[in-house]
Design an enzyme around this catalytic site. Sequence first.
Site, mmCIF file in Angstrom:
data_model
loop_
_atom_site.group_PDB
_atom_site.id
_atom_site.type_symbol
_atom_site.label_atom_id
_atom_site.label_comp_id
_atom_site.label_asym_id
_atom_site.label_seq_id
_atom_site.Cartn_x
_atom_site.Cartn_y
_atom_site.Cartn_z
ATOM 1 N N PHE A 81 0.908 -1.187 -0.029
ATOM 2 C CA PHE A 81 0.002 -0.171 0.107
ATOM 3 C C PHE A 81 0.894 1.173 0.081
ATOM 4 C CE2 PHE A 81 -2.314 -2.768 3.244
ATOM 5 C CZ PHE A 81 -2.684 -3.721 2.404
ATOM 6 N N HIS A 82 2.083 1.427 -0.446
ATOM 7 C CA HIS A 82 3.108 2.284 -0.656
ATOM 8 C C HIS A 82 2.918 2.949 -1.944
ATOM 9 C CE1 HIS A 82 5.373 -0.054 2.567
ATOM 10 N NE2 HIS A 82 4.160 0.420 3.266
ATOM 11 N N THR A 83 1.925 3.168 -2.699
ATOM 12 C CA THR A 83 1.628 3.840 -3.885
ATOM 13 C C THR A 83 2.207 5.332 -3.876
ATOM 14 O OG1 THR A 83 -0.200 2.480 -4.154
ATOM 15 C CG2 THR A 83 0.389 3.951 -5.880
#
Length: 521
Positions: free
Chosen positions: A458-460
Site C-alpha cells: 500500500f505504498h503507492t
Amino acid sequence: MTSLPVIPARPLQRAYDYIVVGAGSGGCAVARRLVDGSDATVLLIEAGASGIGVPEIYDPARWVPLGRSAYDWGYDYLATPHVNGRVIGIPRGKVLGGSSSINAMMWYRGHPMDYDAWEAAGAEGWSFRDVLPYFKLCEDWEDGKTEFRGAGGPLRIERSPALHPVAKAMLDGSPDIGIPVVDDPNGPGNEGVCYSNFNISGGRRWSSAKGYLWPILDNRRLTVLTGSLAVGLGFEGSRCISVRHLVDGDVVETRARSGIVLALGTIDTPRLLMMSGIGNPEDLKRLGVPVRLGLPGIGRNLQDHPLVQACVFRSRKPLGPVLDQGGGTMINWKSKASLPQADLHAFPVQGNSAEPRIRELYDLSGDVFSIGCGLMRSKSVGHMRLLSADPGGAVEIDPNYLAEPEDLEALVIGMEAMMELAATRAYADWFGGYLAPAKRLSRAEMVAFIRDACSTFFHTCGTCAMGKDERTVVDPRLRVHGIEGLTIADASVIPIIPTCNTHAPVTMIGERAAAFLLGTA
C-alpha cells in the site's frame, strides 16, 4: 471510547485564505501547521466520512477489513502477466486521516540514504539532513527526544508493550540466519531485526486525524468539510484560485486567497489535475479535456513495494488473541552483501495473511502463522492514467510489479531466508511445518510462487514527482510547475520510493509544505 471530538458545523464561506484538499497524512499536517503558524483561515476538504467513533478504526487488531470497507476508495492494480493475471487491491483511506486511519500503523522512515537520493535526483534541499528536523516535528517518541527522534509532536509512537510469541521468535531467531538486532529502525541505520514503531498508544490507533486535527477542531479559523468530493480546479490566468467540490450533491466553487494545497494522494491528486486540464496533452485529448497546461509527468513514475503474501506455517498450538496490529517486529536486510543499504523487509503475522490465489492452491486450515516478505528497493516503475474524465470514473493503475528481473531475484532470496528463519530454534515452540510453500522450493518453483503471491504494501507513490526536469510535476518547494498558488503535499511528489512505509515520509512532506507556505523554511 470516551472524550470523542465533534466537528463543528460551520457554514461554508465563499473564500478562505487556504484550501487543503484531502485530509490524509499530508493534508492533516498542512492544515494543523497553517492554523497554528498564522492567522489564516483554512478549509480542509475530505471526500470521506469523519471516522470519529468507528470502533474498527481505533482497534489496532481490526485494521485488515478496513480495506474494501466504506473507508476505502476501492482501487485495484491492473492485472498483468507478471503476477499471473491477478487483480491486486490497493486500500487507500477515504476518511479523515486518510490511509493513516486504515493502515497497519507502522511509523518507519527508511534509511538516510533514501532522502539523499531524492536530492541527487533533483529534489534540492531534500537530503536526510534537510528532512530530519521535520520528521522530528511529527514525533512524540516514547523514549523521548534524541539526535534522530522527536518528542512532543502530534503523532504518538510506541513499541509493543508485550510482543506476541511469533513476533518475539522473529526477534530472537534472526541472528541465527545472520541478521543482527538493531535498537531503533528510525535511527542512523536500519539494517537488522527490531521492534516495530507503531502509531498506537493505550491499545488505540493514533491516526493523523487524532494527532493533527482533533486538537484544533474548535479553532474558528479551521473549517473541516467531510463527504465533499473535489471535481475540479479554477484558474485566473496562470494562478489556481478555486476548488470545485460537491456539497450535498451540488457543485460548489470555493475560492482561496493565498493558496491551494492538493493532498488527495498518489491516485486522486493526478486525477484532479488531469480533470482540470493539467497533464500529458495526449492523455487529456484522449479524454476530451481541454489542455490548460502540458505536464507530461503527471501519472507517470508510479512506484510501490511488492509484498509476497506470504510464507505460511503450521502452528504447533493456537496463537491466542491478536496483539498490537497482528505484528510487533520487523526485519530489514540485504539480498546481496555488496548493496549499500538493506533492500528486503519482513514482518510476522499472527495468523494467515496469504493472497487469495495462495489460499486456493494450498490447504491453510487450522492454526497457522505467517511471515510477509517484500522488497523495499524495487526497480520496477509503472503508471496511472484516467480512462474517463468523469468524477470517480475508471482509472488504470499499474505498478509494473516484477517487471525488472532484479526485483524478482531479490524476492526469491528473501523468501528463502524467511523459510530458513521459521526453522530456527527460536520458533521451536511454534513451527509445525511448511504450508505455503509446502516445502523448500527450487528457484523456478519459488518464482512461480512469488508471481501468485505478489501483493502490495500500500505504498503507492511518485505520480507527481518532485524535481526540475520535464518529467517532474512540482519543484523542490512543492509548487506545481507553471501554476501559481498550487502546492502538492502527498505521496505523489516522491521522486524515488523510500525503503519504508510511506506514512512517515508523507507526514514529513506535509510539515515541509506548510513551512514553505508560511515562509519558515
